[in-house]
Design a protein around this motif. Structure first.
Motif, PDB file in Angstrom:
ATOM      1  N   PRO A   1       0.833  -1.202   0.000  1.00  0.00           N
ATOM      2  CA  PRO A   1       0.000   0.000   0.000  1.00  0.00           C
ATOM      3  C   PRO A   1       0.869   1.254   0.000  1.00  0.00           C
ATOM      4  CG  PRO A   1      -0.756  -1.576   1.650  1.00  0.00           C
ATOM      5  CD  PRO A   1       0.556  -2.081   1.153  1.00  0.00           C
ATOM      6  N   LYS A   2       0.371   2.299  -0.600  1.00  0.00           N
ATOM      7  CA  LYS A   2       1.141   3.541  -0.658  1.00  0.00           C
ATOM      8  C   LYS A   2       1.368   4.140   0.721  1.00  0.00           C
ATOM      9  CE  LYS A   2       0.158   5.055  -5.368  1.00  0.00           C
ATOM     10  NZ  LYS A   2      -0.385   6.117  -6.219  1.00  0.00           N
ATOM     11  N   THR A   3       0.578   3.728   1.698  1.00  0.00           N
ATOM     12  CA  THR A   3       0.729   4.243   3.058  1.00  0.00           C
ATOM     13  C   THR A   3       1.793   3.483   3.851  1.00  0.00           C
ATOM     14  OG1 THR A   3      -1.072   2.779   3.764  1.00  0.00           O
ATOM     15  CG2 THR A   3      -1.655   5.046   3.191  1.00  0.00           C
ATOM     16  N   SER A   4       2.342   2.415   3.281  1.00  0.00           N
ATOM     17  CA  SER A   4       3.322   1.605   4.005  1.00  0.00           C
ATOM     18  C   SER A   4       4.615   2.392   4.234  1.00  0.00           C
ATOM     19  CB  SER A   4       3.637   0.325   3.218  1.00  0.00           C
ATOM     20  OG  SER A   4       4.719  -0.373   3.813  1.00  0.00           O
ATOM     21  N   ALA A   5       5.240   2.155   5.394  1.00  0.00           N
ATOM     22  CA  ALA A   5       6.532   2.793   5.695  1.00  0.00           C
ATOM     23  C   ALA A   5       7.629   2.305   4.754  1.00  0.00           C
ATOM     24  CB  ALA A   5       6.925   2.499   7.144  1.00  0.00           C
ATOM     25  N   LEU A   6       7.388   1.184   4.067  1.00  0.00           N
ATOM     26  CA  LEU A   6       8.375   0.686   3.116  1.00  0.00           C
ATOM     27  C   LEU A   6       8.544   1.618   1.919  1.00  0.00           C
ATOM     28  CD1 LEU A   6       7.382  -3.101   3.108  1.00  0.00           C
ATOM     29  CD2 LEU A   6       9.465  -2.115   4.080  1.00  0.00           C
ATOM     30  N   VAL A   7       7.518   2.393   1.615  1.00  0.00           N
ATOM     31  CA  VAL A   7       7.587   3.281   0.442  1.00  0.00           C
ATOM     32  C   VAL A   7       8.603   4.402   0.659  1.00  0.00           C
ATOM     33  CG1 VAL A   7       6.282   4.818  -1.064  1.00  0.00           C
ATOM     34  CG2 VAL A   7       5.243   2.688  -0.255  1.00  0.00           C
ATOM     35  N   PRO A   8       8.480   5.207   1.754  1.00  0.00           N
ATOM     36  CA  PRO A   8       9.501   6.249   1.942  1.00  0.00           C
ATOM     37  C   PRO A   8      10.888   5.664   2.231  1.00  0.00           C
ATOM     38  CG  PRO A   8       8.009   6.150   3.835  1.00  0.00           C
ATOM     39  CD  PRO A   8       7.407   5.308   2.752  1.00  0.00           C
ATOM     40  N   MET A   9      10.961   4.480   2.846  1.00  0.00           N
ATOM     41  CA  MET A   9      12.258   3.856   3.081  1.00  0.00           C
ATOM     42  C   MET A   9      12.910   3.481   1.748  1.00  0.00           C
ATOM     43  SD  MET A   9      13.384   0.547   5.353  1.00  0.00           S
ATOM     44  CE  MET A   9      13.252  -0.645   4.029  1.00  0.00           C
ATOM     45  N   PHE A  10      12.122   2.951   0.818  1.00  0.00           N
ATOM     46  CA  PHE A  10      12.615   2.596  -0.509  1.00  0.00           C
ATOM     47  C   PHE A  10      13.146   3.846  -1.227  1.00  0.00           C
ATOM     48  CE2 PHE A  10      12.096   2.054  -5.053  1.00  0.00           C
ATOM     49  CZ  PHE A  10      12.628   0.800  -5.290  1.00  0.00           C
ATOM     50  N   GLU A  11      12.400   4.927  -1.148  1.00  0.00           N
ATOM     51  CA  GLU A  11      12.814   6.156  -1.819  1.00  0.00           C
ATOM     52  C   GLU A  11      14.124   6.678  -1.244  1.00  0.00           C
ATOM     53  OE1 GLU A  11       9.473   8.690  -1.289  1.00  0.00           O
ATOM     54  OE2 GLU A  11       8.227   7.691  -2.802  1.00  0.00           O
TER      55      GLU A  11
ATOM     56  N   LYS B   1      10.672  -8.728   6.799  1.00  0.00           N
ATOM     57  CA  LYS B   1      11.501  -9.358   5.759  1.00  0.00           C
ATOM     58  C   LYS B   1      11.807  -8.372   4.636  1.00  0.00           C
ATOM     59  CE  LYS B   1      10.150 -14.201   6.411  1.00  0.00           C
ATOM     60  NZ  LYS B   1      11.513 -14.646   6.757  1.00  0.00           N
ATOM     61  N   LYS B   2      10.795  -7.600   4.189  1.00  0.00           N
ATOM     62  CA  LYS B   2      11.020  -6.637   3.112  1.00  0.00           C
ATOM     63  C   LYS B   2      11.903  -5.485   3.582  1.00  0.00           C
ATOM     64  CE  LYS B   2       8.920  -8.713  -0.148  1.00  0.00           C
ATOM     65  NZ  LYS B   2       9.769  -9.323  -1.202  1.00  0.00           N
ATOM     66  N   MET B   3      11.717  -5.055   4.840  1.00  0.00           N
ATOM     67  CA  MET B   3      12.567  -3.997   5.373  1.00  0.00           C
ATOM     68  C   MET B   3      14.025  -4.464   5.449  1.00  0.00           C
ATOM     69  SD  MET B   3      12.268  -1.902   8.964  1.00  0.00           S
ATOM     70  CE  MET B   3      10.980  -0.838   8.344  1.00  0.00           C
ATOM     71  N   ALA B   4      14.238  -5.680   5.972  1.00  0.00           N
ATOM     72  CA  ALA B   4      15.600  -6.212   6.087  1.00  0.00           C
ATOM     73  C   ALA B   4      16.220  -6.447   4.713  1.00  0.00           C
ATOM     74  CB  ALA B   4      15.581  -7.513   6.886  1.00  0.00           C
ATOM     75  N   GLU B   5      15.398  -6.859   3.751  1.00  0.00           N
ATOM     76  CA  GLU B   5      15.906  -7.084   2.397  1.00  0.00           C
ATOM     77  C   GLU B   5      16.500  -5.805   1.824  1.00  0.00           C
ATOM     78  OE1 GLU B   5      14.055  -8.267  -1.962  1.00  0.00           O
ATOM     79  OE2 GLU B   5      13.113  -9.097  -0.163  1.00  0.00           O
TER      80      GLU B   5
ATOM     81  N   ASN C   1      19.725  -4.763   3.830  1.00  0.00           N
ATOM     82  CA  ASN C   1      20.865  -5.618   3.487  1.00  0.00           C
ATOM     83  C   ASN C   1      21.462  -5.245   2.127  1.00  0.00           C
ATOM     84  OD1 ASN C   1      21.498  -7.401   5.611  1.00  0.00           O
ATOM     85  ND2 ASN C   1      19.650  -8.600   5.203  1.00  0.00           N
ATOM     86  N   LYS C   2      20.648  -4.617   1.276  1.00  0.00           N
ATOM     87  CA  LYS C   2      21.168  -4.162  -0.021  1.00  0.00           C
ATOM     88  C   LYS C   2      21.970  -2.866   0.126  1.00  0.00           C
ATOM     89  CE  LYS C   2      19.218  -7.364  -2.605  1.00  0.00           C
ATOM     90  NZ  LYS C   2      20.020  -8.326  -3.394  1.00  0.00           N
ATOM     91  N   TYR C   3      21.651  -2.075   1.149  1.00  0.00           N
ATOM     92  CA  TYR C   3      22.317  -0.794   1.371  1.00  0.00           C
ATOM     93  C   TYR C   3      22.964  -0.815   2.759  1.00  0.00           C
ATOM     94  CZ  TYR C   3      19.552   0.539  -2.684  1.00  0.00           C
ATOM     95  OH  TYR C   3      18.999   0.592  -3.941  1.00  0.00           O
ATOM     96  N   LYS C   4      24.133  -1.423   2.824  1.00  0.00           N
ATOM     97  CA  LYS C   4      24.784  -1.681   4.105  1.00  0.00           C
ATOM     98  C   LYS C   4      25.440  -0.448   4.713  1.00  0.00           C
ATOM     99  CE  LYS C   4      25.657  -6.518   2.946  1.00  0.00           C
ATOM    100  NZ  LYS C   4      24.668  -7.051   3.872  1.00  0.00           N
ATOM    101  N   ASP C   5      25.444   0.681   3.990  1.00  0.00           N
ATOM    102  CA  ASP C   5      26.039   1.903   4.542  1.00  0.00           C
ATOM    103  C   ASP C   5      25.050   2.666   5.411  1.00  0.00           C
ATOM    104  OD1 ASP C   5      24.452   2.477   2.294  1.00  0.00           O
ATOM    105  OD2 ASP C   5      25.435   4.417   2.024  1.00  0.00           O
ATOM    106  N   VAL C   6      23.842   2.159   5.561  1.00  0.00           N
ATOM    107  CA  VAL C   6      22.796   2.864   6.299  1.00  0.00           C
ATOM    108  C   VAL C   6      22.735   2.358   7.737  1.00  0.00           C
ATOM    109  CG1 VAL C   6      20.320   3.303   6.450  1.00  0.00           C
ATOM    110  CG2 VAL C   6      21.456   3.348   4.231  1.00  0.00           C
TER     111      VAL C   6
ATOM    112  N   GLY D   1      17.217 -10.759  13.596  1.00  0.00           N
ATOM    113  CA  GLY D   1      16.792 -12.102  13.222  1.00  0.00           C
ATOM    114  C   GLY D   1      16.638 -12.283  11.727  1.00  0.00           C
ATOM    115  N   GLU D   2      16.418 -11.172  11.011  1.00  0.00           N
ATOM    116  CA  GLU D   2      16.315 -11.220   9.550  1.00  0.00           C
ATOM    117  C   GLU D   2      17.671 -10.999   8.877  1.00  0.00           C
ATOM    118  OE1 GLU D   2      13.819 -12.193   7.913  1.00  0.00           O
ATOM    119  OE2 GLU D   2      12.313 -12.207   9.501  1.00  0.00           O
ATOM    120  N   GLY D   3      18.746 -10.886   9.681  1.00  0.00           N
ATOM    121  CA  GLY D   3      20.079 -10.823   9.101  1.00  0.00           C
ATOM    122  C   GLY D   3      20.768  -9.475   9.133  1.00  0.00           C
TER     123      GLY D   3
END
Length: 416
Positions: free
Chosen positions: A290-300, A336-340, A343-348, A376-378
């Motif tokens: 959903p566009k309201t998910s916190a994953l959206v601004p984190m992705f950006e 899982k999606k947040m950790a994924e 894990n792709k951007y390890k400088d954060v 726990g997700e790595g």
């Protein structure tokens, strides 16, 4: 016999650690098998905890082993060993395999073996580094999956008693919570059920067994009676509820079920009507949120290489129990999606601020719950800091406080 070193390395290792710590060689010889038994014990505990195994697996796969520094220990070179790098790597494994056990272990071993607690911690961190190096280079087959890891270390569980002095075995086992592992005789995995032991009397019966069974049956009967009573009350259309009793009727299982179904229906309707957005982490599978998910601004934020400022991320799609400060459900897909992405951007780096109605301590507990889920997700625990909310950090009034967490993401290149 379980070991963290190859044959012929032990004497060299003992001498090197003795030089580093300014301790007698004999004392390091006494401590080395104790350190190995602690590492074996912490590994045995992972056969009952897949989340922590996943954290270990991610650490071994993605964290660079200080191989060159370790090679210097066993070489004839006169170059000095970079112990700081070795100890730092070992402390990372220490945090995954033995979270919150460092002080208890150091106090116990230092008291029983008459040495400094700092020596125990430093030596154990170095040994954990040797262990990680061995998992990476020698025992990598056991890291294939959780079952392989469990079978590998379960076969070595009796080595714990061979390595650990008798006067320390019981206490270390208790600190590491190993009783359930040692009393289990099967090598089949996974094993996640809690076990308990009943003491039989001399005639072969078990009085404790009957007491437990009686208590369970009594509880079931009482629960059934209450459920039946409440159900009949709810189905009587002409029933008049007394004002005196209305305030003291407890929340029952049927009411909880009704509320859960209502919430599920509302959530399904909200998700179905909410517009979705399409996201995809680098080299990862695409997914909709959903566009309201916190994953959206984190992705950006993560994917915007031009943004070098810190970013505040308000998370309101998880929820805590007001009494226990635990998550009301696992929220596996979200973490899982947040950790994924992380894990792709390890400088954060991540700072966590959680809120609670009770007090600041409850907020900190919730923050560590979120940290543990990410670990726990790595995600490396070294990247995550839990902070208490101060005067300049406050919850949003429009969102229930039990569903509020603030994450501050910072890119390492701009950290001071």
């Amino acid at each position: 016999m379980f070991t963290i070193l190859e044959a012929g390395e032990r004497e060299i290792f003992i001498e090197r650690v003795a030089q580093l710590t300014n301790e007698r060689v004999e004392k390091i010889q006494e401590l080395l098998p104790v350190w190995e038994s602690i590492i074996l014990g912490s590994s045995l505990k992972l056969i009952r905890n897949q989340i922590r195994f996943n954290a270990l697996s991610n650490f071994i796969q993605h964290k660079s082993v200080p191989s060159k520094e370790i090679e210097v220990i066993f070489s004839s070179s006169t170059a000095s060993v970079n112990w700081d790098k070795i100890i730092s790597y070992g402390e990372g494994l220490f945090g995954i395999l033995m979270p919150d056990k460092k002080s208890a272990i150091a106090l116990l071993v230092s008291r029983e073996l008459k040495c400094k607690s700092s020596l125990v911690v430093k030596g154990l961190s170095i040994c954990f580094a040797m262990y990680g190096n061995r998992l990476k280079l020698v025992d990598i087959a056991c890291m294939k999956d959780w079952n392989s890891f469990g079978e590998h270390f379960f076969a070595q569980k009796h080595d714990f008693a061979s390595l650990c002095p008798p006067k320390l075995q019981g206490s270390i086992s208790e600190i590491l919570l190993l009783s359930d592992v040692f009393k289990h005789e099967s090598s089949s995995f996974p094993i996640n059920s809690e076990e308990f032991e009943l003491n039989s009397d001399e005639e072969g019966g078990s009085s404790t067994n009957w007491k437990v069974i009686g208590l369970i049956l009594g509880s079931l009967v009482l629960a059934s009676a209450i459920a039946w009573f409440v159900y009949t009350k709810m189905t009587k259309e002409d029933e008049v509820v007394s004002a005196d009793t209305e305030e003291i009727i407890p929340i029952d299982s049927l009411a909880k079920l009704r509320d859960s179904l209502s919430k599920l229906s509302a959530d399904s309707a909200r998700i179905a009507s909410d517009s979705l957005t399409h996201l995809s982490w680098p080299d990862g599978k695409a997914y909709d949120v959903p566009k309201t998910s916190a994953l959206v601004p984190m992705f950006e934020y993560l994917t915007d290489t031009t943004n070098t400022e810190s970013s505040e991320l308000r998370v309101s799609e998880i929820s805590f129990d007001a009494e226990t400060n635990q998550l009301v459900s696992p929220f596996d897909a979200f973490f899982k999606k947040m950790a994924e992405g992380l894990n792709k951007y390890k400088d954060v780096q991540i700072r966590i601020f959680a809120f609670a109605e009770n007090d600041a301590k409850s907020g900190l507990k919730r923050g560590f719950v979120v940290k543990n889920r990410l670990v726990g997700e790595g995600i490396s625990p070294n990247r995550i800091e839990v902070k208490a909310a101060g005067n300049n950090i406050s919850p949003e009034a429009s969102v229930p406080i039990n569903s509020q967490v603030l994450l501050i993401l910072s890119k390492r290149s701009v950290l001071k």
